[in-house]
Design a protein around this motif. Structure first.
Motif, PDB file in Angstrom:
ATOM      1  N   UNK A  40      14.207   3.519   4.057  1.00 27.85           N
ATOM      2  CA  UNK A  40      14.294   3.538   5.513  1.00 27.85           C
ATOM      3  C   UNK A  40      13.100   2.784   6.109  1.00 27.85           C
ATOM      4  N   UNK A  41      13.386   1.896   7.060  1.00 25.21           N
ATOM      5  CA  UNK A  41      12.342   1.127   7.735  1.00 25.21           C
ATOM      6  C   UNK A  41      11.673   2.028   8.772  1.00 25.21           C
ATOM      7  N   UNK A  42      10.348   2.145   8.676  1.00 25.82           N
ATOM      8  CA  UNK A  42       9.611   3.017   9.584  1.00 25.82           C
ATOM      9  C   UNK A  42       8.903   2.298  10.706  1.00 25.82           C
ATOM     10  N   UNK A  43       8.809   0.965  10.632  1.00 26.91           N
ATOM     11  CA  UNK A  43       8.149   0.225  11.693  1.00 26.91           C
ATOM     12  C   UNK A  43       7.756  -1.162  11.241  1.00 26.91           C
ATOM     13  N   UNK A  44       7.359  -1.963  12.207  1.00 28.53           N
ATOM     14  CA  UNK A  44       6.900  -3.334  11.961  1.00 28.53           C
ATOM     15  C   UNK A  44       5.678  -3.548  12.838  1.00 28.53           C
ATOM     16  N   UNK A  89       0.838  -1.199   0.000  1.00 32.83           N
ATOM     17  CA  UNK A  89       0.000   0.000   0.000  1.00 32.83           C
ATOM     18  C   UNK A  89       0.869   1.243   0.000  1.00 32.83           C
ATOM     19  N   UNK A  90       0.366   2.280  -0.632  1.00 30.10           N
ATOM     20  CA  UNK A  90       1.028   3.582  -0.656  1.00 30.10           C
ATOM     21  C   UNK A  90       0.269   4.524   0.260  1.00 30.10           C
ATOM     22  N   UNK A  91       0.992   5.222   1.102  1.00 31.35           N
ATOM     23  CA  UNK A  91       0.382   6.235   1.949  1.00 31.35           C
ATOM     24  C   UNK A  91       0.186   7.484   1.095  1.00 31.35           C
ATOM     25  N   UNK A  92      -1.043   7.727   0.669  1.00 37.09           N
ATOM     26  CA  UNK A  92      -1.333   8.863  -0.214  1.00 37.09           C
ATOM     27  C   UNK A  92      -1.110  10.199   0.484  1.00 37.09           C
ATOM     28  N   UNK A  94       6.632  -0.813   7.269  1.00 36.24           N
ATOM     29  CA  UNK A  94       6.571   0.468   6.574  1.00 36.24           C
ATOM     30  C   UNK A  94       7.970   0.813   6.075  1.00 36.24           C
ATOM     31  N   UNK A  95       8.062   1.245   4.817  1.00 37.95           N
ATOM     32  CA  UNK A  95       9.347   1.633   4.238  1.00 37.95           C
ATOM     33  C   UNK A  95       9.186   2.972   3.529  1.00 37.95           C
ATOM     34  N   UNK A  96      10.048   3.924   3.920  1.00 36.88           N
ATOM     35  CA  UNK A  96      10.079   5.224   3.252  1.00 36.88           C
ATOM     36  C   UNK A  96      10.807   5.078   1.920  1.00 36.88           C
ATOM     37  N   UNK A  97      10.314   5.751   0.890  1.00 37.27           N
ATOM     38  CA  UNK A  97      10.947   5.685  -0.425  1.00 37.27           C
ATOM     39  C   UNK A  97      12.376   6.227  -0.378  1.00 37.27           C
ATOM     40  N   UNK A 136       3.654   0.435   2.570  1.00 39.53           N
ATOM     41  CA  UNK A 136       3.376  -0.567   3.582  1.00 39.53           C
ATOM     42  C   UNK A 136       3.389  -1.922   2.893  1.00 39.53           C
ATOM     43  N   UNK A 137       4.247  -2.823   3.351  1.00 37.55           N
ATOM     44  CA  UNK A 137       4.338  -4.172   2.790  1.00 37.55           C
ATOM     45  C   UNK A 137       3.758  -5.146   3.796  1.00 37.55           C
ATOM     46  N   UNK A 138       2.764  -5.927   3.357  1.00 38.73           N
ATOM     47  CA  UNK A 138       2.011  -6.821   4.233  1.00 38.73           C
ATOM     48  C   UNK A 138       2.297  -8.268   3.821  1.00 38.73           C
ATOM     49  N   UNK A 139       2.580  -9.097   4.829  1.00 40.08           N
ATOM     50  CA  UNK A 139       2.851 -10.519   4.607  1.00 40.08           C
ATOM     51  C   UNK A 139       1.891 -11.348   5.433  1.00 40.08           C
ATOM     52  N   UNK A 140       1.518 -12.502   4.911  1.00 39.09           N
ATOM     53  CA  UNK A 140       0.690 -13.434   5.658  1.00 39.09           C
ATOM     54  C   UNK A 140       1.543 -14.065   6.754  1.00 39.09           C
ATOM     55  N   UNK A 141       0.885 -14.380   7.857  1.00 37.81           N
ATOM     56  CA  UNK A 141       1.585 -14.752   9.082  1.00 37.81           C
ATOM     57  C   UNK A 141       0.732 -15.772   9.833  1.00 37.81           C
ATOM     58  N   UNK A 142       1.357 -16.771  10.445  1.00 38.29           N
ATOM     59  CA  UNK A 142       0.603 -17.694  11.288  1.00 38.29           C
ATOM     60  C   UNK A 142       1.169 -17.670  12.702  1.00 38.29           C
ATOM     61  N   UNK A 143       0.287 -17.890  13.650  1.00 42.28           N
ATOM     62  CA  UNK A 143       0.642 -17.889  15.059  1.00 42.28           C
ATOM     63  C   UNK A 143      -0.001 -19.096  15.721  1.00 42.28           C
ATOM     64  N   UNK A 144       0.793 -19.839  16.455  1.00 42.25           N
ATOM     65  CA  UNK A 144       0.306 -21.036  17.142  1.00 42.25           C
ATOM     66  C   UNK A 144      -0.744 -20.683  18.193  1.00 42.25           C
ATOM     67  N   UNK A 145      -0.494 -19.672  19.003  1.00 43.46           N
ATOM     68  CA  UNK A 145      -1.375 -19.350  20.126  1.00 43.46           C
ATOM     69  C   UNK A 145      -2.518 -18.406  19.758  1.00 43.46           C
ATOM     70  N   UNK A 146      -2.320 -17.580  18.765  1.00 43.94           N
ATOM     71  CA  UNK A 146      -3.357 -16.624  18.352  1.00 43.94           C
ATOM     72  C   UNK A 146      -3.631 -16.775  16.854  1.00 43.94           C
ATOM     73  N   UNK A 147      -4.470 -17.731  16.483  1.00 39.36           N
ATOM     74  CA  UNK A 147      -4.710 -17.963  15.058  1.00 39.36           C
ATOM     75  C   UNK A 147      -5.377 -16.777  14.345  1.00 39.36           C
ATOM     76  N   UNK A 148      -5.979 -15.858  15.105  1.00 40.33           N
ATOM     77  CA  UNK A 148      -6.603 -14.695  14.473  1.00 40.33           C
ATOM     78  C   UNK A 148      -5.566 -13.690  13.965  1.00 40.33           C
TER      79      UNK A 148
END
Length: 155
Positions: free
Chosen positions: A136-140, A97-100, A129-132, A110-122
């Motif tokens: 630069x990494x802005x957060x996880x 996603x692009x922050x307009x 977040x990456x600045x152009x 914003x780069x989104x990846x699928x993720x699995x968790x043993x204890x919290x399946x939800x």
């Protein structure tokens, strides 16, 4: 200092809850360099947590605010991962996603990846977040839903 923190929290909440400020990047338009950086950063972050290595990231440039947050709270965040999520696994790239709102002065993806968790399946997503500018990494962020909006495009 409190004013800066308050301003940052306010800005972050505005960005988080202003879903109309994000638009999905078509799969064919995703910046492959930033996608690779985000994948490698997630792997490095999770591996550092597994090794209880709370040193600075040498292969990545972090935003000043994220670097400070990692320095101050990284150990606590890493120690909570097994407690909260159990065994985790990053599966595959989901979407970008692009922050307009910031595209004219400090573009951020914003780069989104699928993720699995043993204890919290939800919990289904891990995002970076990456600045152009200089990638630069802005957060996880780990979440139940894709943060910051729905896509405009169907791939």
């Amino acid at each position: 200092m409190k004013n800066i923190l308050t301003a940052f929290c306010l800005l972050f909440s505005v960005i988080v809850f202003s879903q109309k400020n994000y638009s999905k990047i078509k799969s064919s338009k995703v910046n492959q360099e930033r996608l690779e950086i985000s994948e490698k950063f997630i792997d490095e972050y999770l591996n550092k947590c597994k090794r209880s290595d709370y040193s600075a990231f040498e292969k990545f440039i972090l935003s000043k605010s994220f670097e400070r947050q990692y320095r101050e709270k990284g150990k606590d965040a890493c120690e909570k991962i097994p407690e909260l999520y159990g065994n985790i696994k990053v599966l595959n790239f989901n979407s970008a996603y692009l922050n307009k709102y910031s595209k004219d002065f400090d573009p951020t993806d914003l780069y989104v990846f699928n993720f699995t968790s043993e204890k919290l399946p939800q919990i289904k997503y891990i995002s970076v977040w990456i600045y152009h500018d200089q990638n630069i990494i802005g957060g996880i962020w780990v979440s139940e839903e894709i943060p910051l909006g729905r896509s405009k495009y169907k791939d």
